[in-house]
Design a protein around this motif. Structure first.
Motif: not given
Length: 660
Positions: A44-45, A48, A70, A148, A176, A178, A241, A243, A247, A253
């Motif tokens: 999932s993005g 972001q 992402r 990343g 990015e 995150n 950013t 997330r 991942h 999470t």
């Protein structure tokens, strides 16, 4: 969140909104399909989207982008058809990989997108190669590649930035950040506070932006791209950013402090931009609702299209064929003996093949450590830089992985490349690029890797464990590669010309001990020795020796010393090897010995012996014998090295086999 309207017209601001909203709504639908089992995995993005959308919209349509997991917004902003996207994620025949790879592991040449592989770092160097091609062609273009924060810990990150800096390549390296590499937080990934701290170490500009502010992303990348087109150089951009999901969905999470979600929810890139447009009177509530409904209908239509497509039907013939790009008809074959020849050493024949290939293919670029003015450590490329210039005969930093990846990038732009490993042993530093990127690219999404990797190999010079290995078997087990190993000057030139002409990745092994110890007639004109065809260098009726490289010379020596009547078959190509030639000699003599310099266990000889046993058993009068080097590292002391090599054991094995 402050948005700077600058001079953007209302229409452009609303277009950016549509592009920002689209990946969010697609993702929400994909999460439902994931729970329904219609797709197998999702990265999932959410949270972001501004980075992918803003940066993609800032580039020209013919400029390449190399995304990661992402970056759905890259594909949607480049107008990749939704039906085909969904077919890809569902593993359908109509996807970009024909069901051979999943999620975002694909590219589209039509949309100037290069597909990632799971190893994350290698695409950074591919971006270098694409940018190098643009510089060589004097095209004012930039290349954008994502990393990343976790992936930036890989060696490929360092190598790609270093090469881009040394060669002043117009690449935007967009990190990015995150805060997490899967579950590992930044403070366990690196010690520096910000990624922009890394830029000065490479001598490149570094810029930090709010990755959730789509206008800041867009304006920054647009400004940098315009500058880099006129003044080529790399730039490092760090986009801050967060997330909002795992991942990938299965990871969850729980490892993230929950207060961070509340904090970053206030910075949601879609919600904040949408609210700003409404507050500025640029977007009405009605228009907001209509935009969402329109995109949702596009999604449903795309899903209906994907649903009508069949699942892949297994077809071994097609699968095997798609490992390789179709090779064109090659030039004059070795059977044409009417052309003038000159006696050349092995090393000179290789140099002749490089020179004539550079003349034949203006798009060919040679790359390697010390190959320009110095001519390479073995002087194979000596004099070529004077004829063809440093743009095409390029010294490289000690960055094997980056240079091999750059070879794939050059292929993306339609160029050919030759990469010289200073010693074959050093290829380990670029192993991933070869076996996972170059070898699999065409099979996965149709992008060939027009790269030849020259491999100075072999023992006999008392160079020890790290300059003497015969490592061809590492690559003969990798579908998608071709592997050649000439034993004489004629084939050294012909196979090299054929390898460069071939649009597929070719590992070209050249034995160091043969460079200046063997000579022979070599046609002066350009020619190719067909890849995949063995050569019978001696005929006899007592037994057959199947070998290649230095083994050919050992076999000839022992045949003379023992006065044995034998076929000596020089494979010349190790992948794909000539099964019919092996079959003919095995069935003819009934006694077969397989010889190679590589160590015995797991060497190519094991594959050959097994194949002969399975396919020629009825014609055999004795077990297939294997002779190879000891199963040790290559020792340094000459006496130990001599014992390591198989020559003396070859004498004994030939006597044993002929008397069986």
């Amino acid at each position: 969140m402050p948005f700077d309207r600058a001079a953007y017209p209302t229409e452009q601001l609303l277009t950016i909104y549509q592009e920002l909203l689209k990946p969010r709504l697609i993702e929400e639908k994909m999460l439902i399909l994931l729970r329904q089992g219609k797709i197998s995995k999702w990265f999932s993005g959410i949270g972001q989207e501004a980075i992918a959308v803003g940066s993609t919209l800032a580039l020209n349509a013919d400029e390449y982008i190399l995304p990661l997991h992402r970056n759905l917004g890259v594909f949607t902003a480049r107008r990749v058809p939704m039906g085909r996207l969904f077919a890809q994620w569902e593993g359908k025949e109509g996807g970009f990989t024909k069901g051979r790879d999943r999620s975002f592991h694909f590219g589209s040449r039509e949309h100037h997108i290069v597909g990632m592989i799971s190893h994350l770092g290698p695409q950074l160097a591919v971006a270098d190669g694409i940018a190098l091609a643009d510089v060589l062609d004097e095209q004012k273009r930039v290349t954008l590649v994502y990393s990343g924060d976790g992936g930036a810990s890989e060696g490929d990150f360092h190598e790609a930035l270093n090469v881009a800096a040394v060669w002043q390549l117009p690449v935007i390296f967009l990190i990015e950040n995150n805060g997490y590499g899967l579950s590992t937080p930044s403070n366990e990934q690196f010690r520096c506070k910000n990624f922009i701290d890394k830029g000065p170490a490479y001598g490149i500009e570094a810029v930090q932006i709010d990755g959730n502010n789509v206008l800041e992303v867009y304006s920054t990348i647009q400004r940098l791209a315009e500058d880099l087109r006129q003044n080529p150089r790399p730039v490092l951009v760090e986009a801050l950013t967060f997330r909002m999901r795992g991942h990938e969905e299965a990871s969850g999470t729980k490892y993230v402090p929950q207060e961070l979600f509340a904090e970053w929810a206030q910075k949601d890139p879609v919600a904040t931009y949408e609210q700003w447009l409404i507050s500025e009177g640029l977007l009405s509530e009605t228009a907001r609702h209509q935009s969402r409904e329109k995109i949702k209908e596009e999604i449903e239509q795309g899903l209906r299209e994907a649903d009508t497509l069949p699942a892949p039907t297994p077809d071994a013939t097609r699968e095997l064929a798609d490992m390789y790009a179709e090779a064109p008809e090659q030039g004059r074959s070795l059977s044409d003996d009417s052309q003038p020849t000159t006696d050349k050493r092995y090393v000179d024949a290789i140099r002749d093949g490089l020179r004539q290939s550079l003349e034949r293919y203006p798009e060919l670029v040679l790359m390697g450590q010390d190959i320009a003015e110095y001519g390479g450590v073995f002087k194979v490329t000596e004099g070529l830089v004077g004829e063809f210039g440093k743009a095409r005969v390029r010294n490289t930093p000690l960055c094997e992985s980056a240079i091999l990846g750059a070879g794939l990038g050059l292929s993306v732009r339609g160029k050919k490349s030759m990469v010289e490993m200073q010693f074959a042993d050093f290829v380990t530093c670029g192993f991933n690029q070869i076996v996972n990127n170059l070898a699999k690219s065409h099979y996965r999404w149709g992008q060939n890797a027009d790269v030849v990797v020259r491999m100075p190999t072999g023992a006999g010079t008392a160079a020890g464990p790290f300059h003497s290995q015969s490592n061809e078997a590492w690559f003969t087990h990798t579908p998608g590669l071709k592997v050649v190993f000439p034993s004489n000057p004629h084939d050294a030139k012909g196979l090299l010309c054929a390898a460069i002409a071939d649009p597929n990745p070719v590992m070209y092994f050249e034995h160091k001990l043969l460079y200046r110890s063997v000579s022979g007639p070599v046609p002066d004109a350009y020619y190719t020795t067909p890849i995949g065809q063995a050569a019978l260098v001696r005929e006899g009726n007592e037994l057959s020796i199947v070998t290649y490289g230095m083994g050919v010379h050992w076999a000839l020596q022992v045949a003379e010393e023992l006065n044995v009547s034998c076929d000596i078959l020089d494979l010349r190509t190790l992948l794909p090897w000539d099964q019919e030639a092996v079959r003919r000699t095995a069935e003819k003599n009934g006694r077969v010995l397989v010889l190679h310099e590589d160590t015995l266990a797991g060497g190519l000889g094991a594959e050959l012996a097994a194949w002969i046993g399975e396919n020629c058993f009825e014609h055999l009068d004795a077990p297939v014998h294997r002779v190879a080097s000891l199963d040790t590292a290559v020792p340094f002391a000459p006496a130990l090295e001599k014992d390591f090599l198989p020559l003396q054991r070859l004498h004994d094995a030939v006597e044993k086999l002929r008397n069986y």
